[in-house]
Write a protein that holds these residues in place. Structure first.
Motif, PDB file in Angstrom:
ATOM      1  N   LYS A 182      46.932  41.903  40.803  1.00  0.00           N
ATOM      2  CA  LYS A 182      46.851  43.733  41.884  1.00  0.00           C
ATOM      3  C   LYS A 182      45.454  43.870  41.417  1.00  0.00           C
ATOM      4  N   THR A 183      44.758  43.556  40.775  1.00  0.00           N
ATOM      5  CA  THR A 183      43.186  43.738  40.961  1.00  0.00           C
ATOM      6  C   THR A 183      42.488  42.834  41.554  1.00  0.00           C
ATOM      7  N   LEU A 184      42.052  41.594  40.855  1.00  0.00           N
ATOM      8  CA  LEU A 184      41.899  40.663  41.685  1.00  0.00           C
ATOM      9  C   LEU A 184      41.811  40.931  43.362  1.00  0.00           C
ATOM     10  N   GLU A 185      43.334  40.906  43.683  1.00  0.00           N
ATOM     11  CA  GLU A 185      42.794  41.047  45.140  1.00  0.00           C
ATOM     12  C   GLU A 185      42.743  42.367  45.631  1.00  0.00           C
ATOM     13  N   THR A 186      42.670  43.671  45.191  1.00  0.00           N
ATOM     14  CA  THR A 186      42.198  44.539  45.711  1.00  0.00           C
ATOM     15  C   THR A 186      40.530  43.939  46.124  1.00  0.00           C
ATOM     16  N   GLU A 187      40.534  45.725  47.862  1.00  0.00           N
ATOM     17  CA  GLU A 187      39.584  45.693  48.314  1.00  0.00           C
ATOM     18  C   GLU A 187      38.547  46.176  47.926  1.00  0.00           C
ATOM     19  N   SER A 188      37.331  45.251  47.921  1.00  0.00           N
ATOM     20  CA  SER A 188      35.715  44.778  47.199  1.00  0.00           C
ATOM     21  C   SER A 188      35.527  46.747  47.815  1.00  0.00           C
ATOM     22  N   LYS A 189      34.766  47.257  46.657  1.00  0.00           N
ATOM     23  CA  LYS A 189      33.932  48.988  46.725  1.00  0.00           C
ATOM     24  C   LYS A 189      32.375  48.180  47.262  1.00  0.00           C
ATOM     25  N   LEU A 190      32.364  46.933  46.525  1.00  0.00           N
ATOM     26  CA  LEU A 190      30.957  46.115  47.178  1.00  0.00           C
ATOM     27  C   LEU A 190      30.604  46.132  48.606  1.00  0.00           C
ATOM     28  N   CYS A 191      31.680  45.538  49.179  1.00  0.00           N
ATOM     29  CA  CYS A 191      32.020  45.296  50.513  1.00  0.00           C
ATOM     30  C   CYS A 191      33.060  44.763  51.133  1.00  0.00           C
ATOM     31  N   PRO A 192      33.254  46.882  51.199  1.00  0.00           N
ATOM     32  CA  PRO A 192      34.726  47.653  51.991  1.00  0.00           C
ATOM     33  C   PRO A 192      34.899  46.330  53.447  1.00  0.00           C
ATOM     34  N   GLY A 193      36.319  46.559  53.136  1.00  0.00           N
ATOM     35  CA  GLY A 193      36.893  45.113  54.014  1.00  0.00           C
ATOM     36  C   GLY A 193      37.201  44.006  54.093  1.00  0.00           C
ATOM     37  N   LEU A 194      36.156  43.971  52.233  1.00  0.00           N
ATOM     38  CA  LEU A 194      36.758  42.410  51.852  1.00  0.00           C
ATOM     39  C   LEU A 194      37.676  42.504  50.694  1.00  0.00           C
ATOM     40  N   ASN A 195      38.622  41.251  51.141  1.00  0.00           N
ATOM     41  CA  ASN A 195      40.199  41.176  50.660  1.00  0.00           C
ATOM     42  C   ASN A 195      39.794  39.906  49.962  1.00  0.00           C
ATOM     43  N   MET A 196      40.257  39.456  49.205  1.00  0.00           N
ATOM     44  CA  MET A 196      40.311  37.755  48.742  1.00  0.00           C
ATOM     45  C   MET A 196      41.355  37.284  48.326  1.00  0.00           C
ATOM     46  N   LYS A 197      42.228  35.853  48.782  1.00  0.00           N
ATOM     47  CA  LYS A 197      43.671  36.238  47.435  1.00  0.00           C
ATOM     48  C   LYS A 197      43.174  35.506  47.024  1.00  0.00           C
ATOM     49  N   VAL A 198      43.988  35.563  45.636  1.00  0.00           N
ATOM     50  CA  VAL A 198      43.746  34.727  44.253  1.00  0.00           C
ATOM     51  C   VAL A 198      44.861  33.724  43.962  1.00  0.00           C
ATOM     52  N   GLU A 199      44.454  32.660  43.371  1.00  0.00           N
ATOM     53  CA  GLU A 199      45.515  32.017  42.924  1.00  0.00           C
ATOM     54  C   GLU A 199      45.719  31.886  41.237  1.00  0.00           C
ATOM     55  N   ILE A 200      47.036  31.624  40.773  1.00  0.00           N
ATOM     56  CA  ILE A 200      46.809  32.431  39.077  1.00  0.00           C
ATOM     57  C   ILE A 200      47.953  31.126  38.355  1.00  0.00           C
ATOM     58  N   LYS A 201      47.329  30.781  37.832  1.00  0.00           N
ATOM     59  CA  LYS A 201      48.112  29.530  36.816  1.00  0.00           C
ATOM     60  C   LYS A 201      48.099  29.748  35.247  1.00  0.00           C
ATOM     61  N   PHE A 202      49.371  29.016  34.553  1.00  0.00           N
ATOM     62  CA  PHE A 202      49.439  28.992  33.531  1.00  0.00           C
ATOM     63  C   PHE A 202      49.590  28.039  32.255  1.00  0.00           C
ATOM     64  N   GLY A 203      48.854  28.055  31.624  1.00  0.00           N
ATOM     65  CA  GLY A 203      49.105  27.478  30.421  1.00  0.00           C
ATOM     66  C   GLY A 203      48.473  26.818  29.240  1.00  0.00           C
ATOM     67  N   ILE A 204      48.965  25.651  28.618  1.00  0.00           N
ATOM     68  CA  ILE A 204      48.058  25.662  26.981  1.00  0.00           C
ATOM     69  C   ILE A 204      46.433  24.890  27.574  1.00  0.00           C
ATOM     70  N   ARG A 205      46.982  23.939  28.633  1.00  0.00           N
ATOM     71  CA  ARG A 205      45.778  23.516  28.338  1.00  0.00           C
ATOM     72  C   ARG A 205      45.531  23.833  29.960  1.00  0.00           C
ATOM     73  N   LEU A 206      44.273  23.477  29.758  1.00  0.00           N
ATOM     74  CA  LEU A 206      43.620  23.923  31.256  1.00  0.00           C
ATOM     75  C   LEU A 206      43.043  23.195  32.251  1.00  0.00           C
ATOM     76  N   ASP A 207      43.456  22.053  31.727  1.00  0.00           N
ATOM     77  CA  ASP A 207      44.006  20.438  32.737  1.00  0.00           C
ATOM     78  C   ASP A 207      45.483  20.374  33.267  1.00  0.00           C
ATOM     79  N   ASP A 208      45.676  21.279  32.423  1.00  0.00           N
ATOM     80  CA  ASP A 208      47.378  21.062  33.239  1.00  0.00           C
ATOM     81  C   ASP A 208      48.299  22.905  32.620  1.00  0.00           C
ATOM     82  N   MET A 209      47.642  23.462  34.154  1.00  0.00           N
ATOM     83  CA  MET A 209      47.785  24.399  34.371  1.00  0.00           C
ATOM     84  C   MET A 209      49.383  24.766  35.492  1.00  0.00           C
ATOM     85  N   LYS A 210      49.799  25.357  35.587  1.00  0.00           N
ATOM     86  CA  LYS A 210      51.023  25.680  36.602  1.00  0.00           C
ATOM     87  C   LYS A 210      51.182  26.964  37.199  1.00  0.00           C
TER      88      LYS A 210
END
Length: 214
Positions: A182-210
């Protein structure tokens, strides 16, 4: 959590390139779609997708036909054809970038926020990166602050370019995911109209996230 195609999304927002918007809004993989548009062939392998990464933003940022051919180990005439197709397909973005480059050749160039940079003539091509990446970096900092404020049961551990590392317990993972998205995909206040989609992964190791949720 990583923003998807951060610089390309910012480029489209800056230029209002409708063709680029169509590609981004399609929901398809950006690099695969651009490969198919530019080459006319199906992007059905990781090798072809990697080729796409070598042709779009590099050309936007000033790579010429000869350099493109060298990078892809292809004949110069083929490199020129690919170069021309990128320019003709995404002409709105490329024309805008070229205008910024021309300004930088003759003096001071400013980004969207009015921050000035002056390049020596031989390095004026760097202005093409500057006008896009300066905005992207600022929005990523904006979202970094918002994410830090929004997290309740998790801790912000680090940020790298357009990505953020967060530590949370297993039982708060879903709540943390929803807050981050919700936070990351909300419209930018600095750049109105700019929305960016985010990919979120989970895991214990940074090289093995799902990916657990979409």
């Amino acid at each position: 959590a990583d923003f998807r195609s951060c610089e390309v999304v910012v480029l489209q927002w800056l230029t209002n390139d409708l063709k680029l918007k169509e590609v981004l809004d399609s929901g398809e993989d950006l690099h695969s779609r651009i490969y198919e548009i530019v080459t006319g062939n199906k992007c059905d392998s990781d090798i072809k997708r990697k080729i796409s990464k070598k042709i779009f933003l590099p050309v936007v940022y000033g790579l010429g036909a000869r350099g493109l051919a060298k990078n892809l180990s292809i004949p110069e005439n083929v490199g020129l054809e690919i170069h021309n197709r990128i320019y003709s397909t995404f002409s709105t973005s490329l024309d805008w970038i070229a205008q910024q480059h021309e300004i930088a050749k003759h003096g001071i160039i400013k980004d969207y926020f009015g921050r000035p940079r002056k390049f020596i003539l031989e390095e004026s091509f760097r202005s093409r990166n500057f006008v896009v990446q300066a905005v992207a970096a600022t929005v990523c900092q904006e979202k970094l602050i918002e994410l830090w404020k929004a997290l309740t049961q998790a801790k912000l551990a680090f940020s790298i370019h357009d990505g953020y590392g967060v530590i949370c317990s297993v039982d708060t993972a879903k709540d943390t995911y929803e807050i981050m998205k919700k936070t990351l995909e909300t419209e930018s206040k600095l750049c109105p109209g700019l929305n960016m989609k985010v990919e979120i992964k989970f895991g214990i190791r940074l090289d093995d996230m799902k990916i657990l949720w979409k």
